[in-house]
Design a protein around this motif. Structure first.
Motif, mmCIF file in Angstrom:
data_model
loop_
_atom_site.group_PDB
_atom_site.id
_atom_site.type_symbol
_atom_site.label_atom_id
_atom_site.label_comp_id
_atom_site.label_asym_id
_atom_site.label_seq_id
_atom_site.Cartn_x
_atom_site.Cartn_y
_atom_site.Cartn_z
ATOM 1 N N UNK A 134 0.819 -1.214 0.000
ATOM 2 C CA UNK A 134 0.000 0.000 0.000
ATOM 3 C C UNK A 134 0.853 1.265 0.000
ATOM 4 N N UNK A 135 1.449 1.551 -1.147
ATOM 5 C CA UNK A 135 2.223 2.784 -1.321
ATOM 6 C C UNK A 135 1.354 3.826 -2.020
ATOM 7 N N UNK A 136 0.983 4.900 -1.327
ATOM 8 C CA UNK A 136 0.134 5.911 -1.974
ATOM 9 C C UNK A 136 0.953 6.887 -2.803
ATOM 10 N N UNK A 137 0.337 7.420 -3.833
ATOM 11 C CA UNK A 137 0.976 8.477 -4.612
ATOM 12 C C UNK A 137 -0.082 9.519 -4.968
ATOM 13 N N UNK A 138 0.356 10.776 -5.036
ATOM 14 C CA UNK A 138 -0.566 11.893 -5.246
ATOM 15 C C UNK A 138 -0.021 12.818 -6.323
ATOM 16 N N UNK A 139 -0.898 13.239 -7.226
ATOM 17 C CA UNK A 139 -0.581 14.290 -8.188
ATOM 18 C C UNK A 139 -1.147 15.584 -7.607
ATOM 19 N N UNK A 140 -0.273 16.527 -7.265
ATOM 20 C CA UNK A 140 -0.703 17.733 -6.570
ATOM 21 C C UNK A 140 -1.146 18.824 -7.545
ATOM 22 N N UNK A 141 -2.152 18.480 -8.321
ATOM 23 C CA UNK A 141 -2.872 19.456 -9.128
ATOM 24 C C UNK A 141 -4.059 19.923 -8.280
ATOM 25 N N UNK A 142 -5.009 20.628 -8.909
ATOM 26 C CA UNK A 142 -6.280 20.889 -8.244
ATOM 27 C C UNK A 142 -7.366 20.687 -9.274
ATOM 28 N N UNK A 143 -8.243 19.690 -9.089
ATOM 29 C CA UNK A 143 -8.264 18.762 -7.967
ATOM 30 C C UNK A 143 -7.038 17.847 -7.957
ATOM 31 N N UNK A 144 -6.730 17.309 -6.776
ATOM 32 C CA UNK A 144 -5.635 16.357 -6.640
ATOM 33 C C UNK A 144 -6.098 14.971 -7.113
ATOM 34 N N UNK A 145 -5.134 14.212 -7.628
ATOM 35 C CA UNK A 145 -5.399 12.833 -8.034
ATOM 36 C C UNK A 145 -4.527 11.924 -7.187
ATOM 37 N N UNK A 146 -5.149 10.945 -6.532
ATOM 38 C CA UNK A 146 -4.402 10.075 -5.626
ATOM 39 C C UNK A 146 -4.741 8.623 -5.880
ATOM 40 N N UNK A 147 -3.768 7.758 -5.592
ATOM 41 C CA UNK A 147 -3.934 6.338 -5.880
ATOM 42 C C UNK A 147 -3.177 5.500 -4.871
ATOM 43 N N UNK A 156 -10.356 17.742 -3.931
ATOM 44 C CA UNK A 156 -9.475 18.586 -3.119
ATOM 45 C C UNK A 156 -8.998 17.888 -1.855
ATOM 46 N N UNK A 157 -9.674 16.825 -1.455
ATOM 47 C CA UNK A 157 -9.302 16.101 -0.238
ATOM 48 C C UNK A 157 -8.611 14.776 -0.527
ATOM 49 N N UNK A 158 -8.196 14.569 -1.761
ATOM 50 C CA UNK A 158 -7.641 13.278 -2.161
ATOM 51 C C UNK A 158 -6.433 12.884 -1.314
ATOM 52 N N UNK A 159 -5.598 13.854 -0.928
ATOM 53 C CA UNK A 159 -4.403 13.521 -0.156
ATOM 54 C C UNK A 159 -4.775 12.932 1.209
ATOM 55 N N UNK A 160 -5.916 13.343 1.765
ATOM 56 C CA UNK A 160 -6.348 12.805 3.054
ATOM 57 C C UNK A 160 -7.059 11.462 2.870
ATOM 58 N N UNK A 161 -7.992 11.427 1.923
ATOM 59 C CA UNK A 161 -8.745 10.197 1.698
ATOM 60 C C UNK A 161 -7.829 9.031 1.368
ATOM 61 N N UNK A 162 -6.806 9.283 0.551
ATOM 62 C CA UNK A 162 -5.927 8.184 0.149
ATOM 63 C C UNK A 162 -5.146 7.660 1.340
ATOM 64 N N UNK A 163 -4.858 8.519 2.301
ATOM 65 C CA UNK A 163 -4.149 8.057 3.492
ATOM 66 C C UNK A 163 -5.019 7.178 4.376
ATOM 67 N N UNK A 164 -6.339 7.462 4.429
ATOM 68 C CA UNK A 164 -7.229 6.588 5.189
ATOM 69 C C UNK A 164 -7.209 5.182 4.591
ATOM 70 N N UNK A 165 -7.306 5.121 3.260
ATOM 71 C CA UNK A 165 -7.294 3.822 2.588
ATOM 72 C C UNK A 165 -5.944 3.130 2.746
ATOM 73 N N UNK A 166 -4.873 3.914 2.720
ATOM 74 C CA UNK A 166 -3.532 3.338 2.876
ATOM 75 C C UNK A 166 -3.377 2.675 4.236
ATOM 76 N N UNK A 167 -3.830 3.345 5.285
ATOM 77 C CA UNK A 167 -3.754 2.755 6.623
ATOM 78 C C UNK A 167 -4.508 1.438 6.659
ATOM 79 N N UNK A 168 -5.720 1.445 6.113
ATOM 80 C CA UNK A 168 -6.532 0.225 6.123
ATOM 81 C C UNK A 168 -5.864 -0.902 5.350
ATOM 82 N N UNK A 169 -5.341 -0.602 4.174
ATOM 83 C CA UNK A 169 -4.742 -1.637 3.329
ATOM 84 C C UNK A 169 -3.439 -2.154 3.913
#
Length: 456
Positions: free
Chosen positions: A343-356, A413-426
């Motif tokens: 579970x390695x997250x990555x974020x594209x810091x555009x606006x909106x942000x894209x996270x995976x 706009x909240x992708x950086x936070x949401x992706x971290x919640x999923x990362x912790x879970x995974x």
């Protein structure tokens, strides 16, 4: 260079970025004699020429976008960027790093050398007039812009150059469809430049979910970014203060006159000057070939960590830190610690942000698992409607058999936070049911998570 006639060290570190610094200081704290070498200003790419200064600029661009989204909804007028003021603010984050890093090495008793290092033998490093011998050697030299084989390539500006632009050109082009080009294109467009993004196929941001990438491209087009997909740059020439970019777009000629052409078409391991063959160190296009313990497969006295290693880890700062911790444990304890890349997250810091994080939908389908794909347009959800966001999406991929979360992809706009919640879970094996049962503050981005996790 510290004043020392010492030429033999327990550890020689090549590179002063996050991985090199971490291993050097940790081993020094345990009493090892350590030398560290870097031809560039001490401190590495991320903190000076990459992630950190980029995020300062991206943060300002985000404010512009947020205010525009609420214009007519309570906000009277959107803000505007002053490029020189923004660059001066950015400088406050980076200007002291080389000196403070050097001071840290000095206080720790680490022998530091400014210069280009190369192997002369399996355990010997040449830097300037000096040859150093290391009981162990860590290669942590990071990555550099890939060679593109374009006529006039020497006229390209790299990402470090963009982050140091004293004045933003009125018209600017970015070559490459990766996250660097997207982030810089967004910053430049919000700052008022005419922006062109040139990519050689029809799939930019190839490692991210294509449905969300399409939505991000649509958002950036509305901002005014000109996308030239299936376009091959053939030639760059200089005409006075301008640069002329010639390309083939869908087989037709494209000619752009711009104030700068930025290289955003990928990075490669920074190994060309190391003379790895003399050190008996195998490498390929992915980097130094290492085993699971980050040790060179061909020279057991050599380790590699970060972007320069040919490990399965993504070229991200947290991975450099992860690999550095494994190297440190293996050096000090002669252990067999392996980095856990789960579970390695990555974020594209555009606006909106894209996270995976985790599997894409295509990867999940190929895995043969019985999957559930939840795709949501969240632009009408309270969290995003209140901020006037027109593009907000999420795709979450679940394993029906056990409720595990296989992947999560978010655009808002909240992708950086949401992706971290999923990362912790995974990373810690929480199921969709367990994550959905978590109480988050309301109303917040976290309180929406439960609705993204439907298994039925």
């Amino acid at each position: 260079m510290t004043s020392s006639s010492q030429t033999h060290f327990d550890l020689i570190v090549l590179g002063t970025g996050s991985a090199g610094q971490s291993v050097a200081t940790s081993c020094r704290e345990k009493g090892w004699s350590v030398a560290i070498i870097d031809p560039l200003p001490f401190g590495g790419t991320c903190s000076q020429r990459g992630c950190d200064p980029k995020r300062v600029l991206a943060g300002a661009a985000e404010i512009i976008a947020r205010s525009r989204n609420l214009k007519g909804k309570g906000i009277v007028s959107e803000n505007a960027l002053d490029w020189s003021d923004l660059m001066a603010f950015k400088t406050t984050f980076v200007e002291d790093i080389p000196e403070s890093t050097e001071e840290k090495f000095k206080e720790a008793g680490i022998h530091y050398v400014h210069g280009t290092a190369s192997f002369t033998d399996t355990n010997k490093i040449q830097v300037g007039e000096q040859e150093l011998t290391g009981g162990k050697i860590l290669i942590a030299t990071g990555a550099k812009p890939a060679t593109l084989d374009i006529e006039g390539e020497e006229l390209l500006m790299n990402s470090a150059g963009f982050l140091d632009l004293e004045k933003l050109p009125e018209k600017i082009a970015f070559i490459g469809g990766g996250y660097i080009s997207f982030e810089f294109a967004h910053i430049a467009a919000e700052a008022g430049a005419e922006v062109h993004l040139i990519h050689n196929n029809d799939k930019p941001l190839k490692n991210f979910d294509p449905d969300l990438v399409e939505a991000l491209v649509d958002s950036m087009k509305k901002l005014g970014v000109n996308f030239h997909l299936n376009t091959k740059t053939e030639k760059i020439t200089q005409s006075g203060d301008l640069f002329v970019l010639e390309a083939k777009e869908e087989g037709k000629s494209l000619r752009l006159e711009v104030g700068a052409v930025i290289h955003g078409a990928g990075r490669v391991p920074n190994i060309d000057e190391l003379d790895l063959e003399k050190g008996g160190v195998e490498a390929d296009k992915k980097g130094v070939t290492v085993n699971e313990q980050m040790r060179s497969v061909s020279n057991p006295g050599v380790y590699a960590a970060g972007d320069v290693s040919g490990s399965p880890g993504l070229p991200l700062t947290p991975i450099a830190g992860l690999e550095a911790r494994a190297v440190t444990a293996n050096l000090l304890n002669e252990g067999n610690k392996t980095p856990n890349y789960t579970a390695t997250p990555s974020v594209v810091f555009t606006y909106p942000m894209l996270a995976s994080v985790g599997m894409t939908e295509a990867q999940a389908k190929d895995s043969g698992k019985d999957i559930k794909v939840n795709l949501f347009d969240m632009s009408g959800w309270y969290t995003y409607k209140r901020m006037g966001e027109k593009h907000s999406m999420a795709k979450v991929i679940l394993d029906k058999s056990d409720g595990s979360i296989l992947g999560a992809h978010v655009l808002n706009s909240n992708a950086e936070h949401l992706i971290n919640y999923f990362t912790i879970a995974m990373r810690h094996g929480l199921t969709a049911e367990q994550l959905g049962d978590t109480l988050f503050a309301y109303p917040s981005d976290g309180s929406d998570v439960q609705y993204l996790l439907e298994l039925e």
